[in-house]
Motif scaffolding. Structure first.
Motif: not given
Length: 149
Positions: A58-74
């Protein structure tokens, strides 16, 4: 969104889904393929906090590219008789930041601890020093709802 009749854009809807969701699925860019995993989280305004180990992908990815996507459902219900699924969901994008300030780290851990009714609060400084906090600064949000009708 193709199904405009299911789109939700109101802040109250986002608040309800974030509050009711048990996990958030968070996606990172590894450079070779997306990397998505479920995480415990706390949302506060335009920020989402997660905790993680002080090292790892996770941290390796953030250091390389800080763009993220997220999702949740209920409220997910599979209606096999009608070949339908009912739910409330959201997805979004943001920028992940590693939180260095001890005060914000402790605050984030307090928020996560309160949300999941675990961990002592206020968070001891020794605990905050052992973990890494990622703050997702929300850029976009999209909501969708399909209800039995």
């Amino acid at each position: 969104m193709r199904r405009k009749d299911r789109e939700r854009t109101d802040a109250g809807f986002f608040d309800e889904v974030f509050s009711a969701a048990e996990v958030l699925f968070l996606a990172f860019n590894t450079g070779e393929a997306p990397y998505c995993l479920p995480v415990n989280f706390a949302r506060e305004g335009e920020h989402i906090y997660i905790h993680c180990a002080p090292e790892g992908l996770k941290l390796d990815c953030v250091r390389r590219d800080d763009r993220v996507a997220f999702s949740c459902a209920v409220d997910v219900v599979i209606d096999r008789a009608h070949s339908s699924t009912y739910y409330r969901s959201l997805c979004g994008t943001g920028r992940a930041r590693i939180v260095d300030a001890m005060e914000e780290k402790r605050h984030a851990l307090d928020c996560i601890g309160e949300r999941y009714a675990r961990c002592p609060r206020p968070t001891p400084e020794a605990t905050a020093r052992r973990v890494t906090i990622l703050r997702i600064d929300i850029r976009t949000l999209t909501g969708k709802q399909a209800v039995a009708g």
